[in-house]
Design a protein around this motif. Structure first.
Motif, mmCIF file in Angstrom:
data_model
loop_
_atom_site.group_PDB
_atom_site.id
_atom_site.type_symbol
_atom_site.label_atom_id
_atom_site.label_comp_id
_atom_site.label_asym_id
_atom_site.label_seq_id
_atom_site.Cartn_x
_atom_site.Cartn_y
_atom_site.Cartn_z
ATOM 1 N N THR A 123 1.026 -1.100 0.054
ATOM 2 C CA THR A 123 0.173 0.155 0.044
ATOM 3 C C THR A 123 0.956 1.202 0.164
ATOM 4 O OG1 THR A 123 -1.831 -1.146 1.125
ATOM 5 C CG2 THR A 123 -1.836 1.200 1.226
ATOM 6 N N ASP A 175 -0.998 -4.677 1.576
ATOM 7 C CA ASP A 175 -2.527 -4.302 1.079
ATOM 8 C C ASP A 175 -3.462 -5.530 1.540
ATOM 9 O OD1 ASP A 175 -1.806 -6.371 -0.399
ATOM 10 O OD2 ASP A 175 -2.339 -5.229 -2.381
ATOM 11 N N HIS A 228 4.107 5.454 -2.564
ATOM 12 C CA HIS A 228 2.992 4.905 -2.941
ATOM 13 C C HIS A 228 2.902 4.318 -4.646
ATOM 14 C CE1 HIS A 228 1.645 8.274 -4.867
ATOM 15 N NE2 HIS A 228 2.117 8.927 -3.972
ATOM 16 N N LEU A 283 -4.529 8.150 1.116
ATOM 17 C CA LEU A 283 -3.952 7.364 1.573
ATOM 18 C C LEU A 283 -3.029 7.797 2.530
ATOM 19 C CD1 LEU A 283 -3.020 4.470 1.041
ATOM 20 C CD2 LEU A 283 -1.460 5.191 -0.694
ATOM 21 N N ALA A 305 -2.459 5.471 -6.798
ATOM 22 C CA ALA A 305 -3.072 5.874 -5.369
ATOM 23 C C ALA A 305 -3.639 7.293 -5.291
ATOM 24 C CB ALA A 305 -2.050 5.509 -4.156
#
Length: 120
Positions: A20, A97, A35, A44, A39
């Motif tokens: 993630t 994730d 990231h 996030l 994203a």
């Protein structure tokens, strides 16, 4: 000044499978946030930093140069975070994730060690 973001990108080679985000904390504050390119960065970052807040407040209790695995919430999803204190002031964190292990610990430990070796 060390280009931490460049080091992380070089180590990952754009392979964000099950990742993630990768963060580097300095003095318990996030200084680097890497990231996947797709994203929603603002959301996030907020969700990841909120999920890691309790861990980072207690980071002094974790052994240095050793991988640690902890469950964290990113938004409403429970996932695993893997982190390593690489010196008293720096911590590298990989937020997965998923909460499934599927040999991720081995892969993430290699990534964390390679980042550590390039930074120190």
């Amino acid at each position: 000044m060390t280009d931490y973001k460049g080091i992380v990108n070089e180590v990952l080679k754009n392979d964000f499978k099950h990742i993630t985000a990768v963060l580097i904390y300095e003095n318990e504050l996030p200084s680097v946030f890497v990231h996947p390119p797709y994203a929603d960065t603002k959301t996030l970052f907020f969700e990841v930093s909120q999920g890691l807040k309790n861990i980072m407040e207690n980071i002094i209790n974790f052994e240095m140069n050793k991988i640690h695995e902890v469950p964290v919430y990113v938004g409403k999803k429970l996932v695993l975070a893997y982190f390593m204190r690489i010196d008293p002031l720096k911590t590298v964190v990989i937020v997965s994730d998923t909460r499934e292990k599927d040999n991720l610990e081995i892969r993430f430990e290699k990534i964390l060690n390679e980042i550590k070796n390039r930074i120190t």
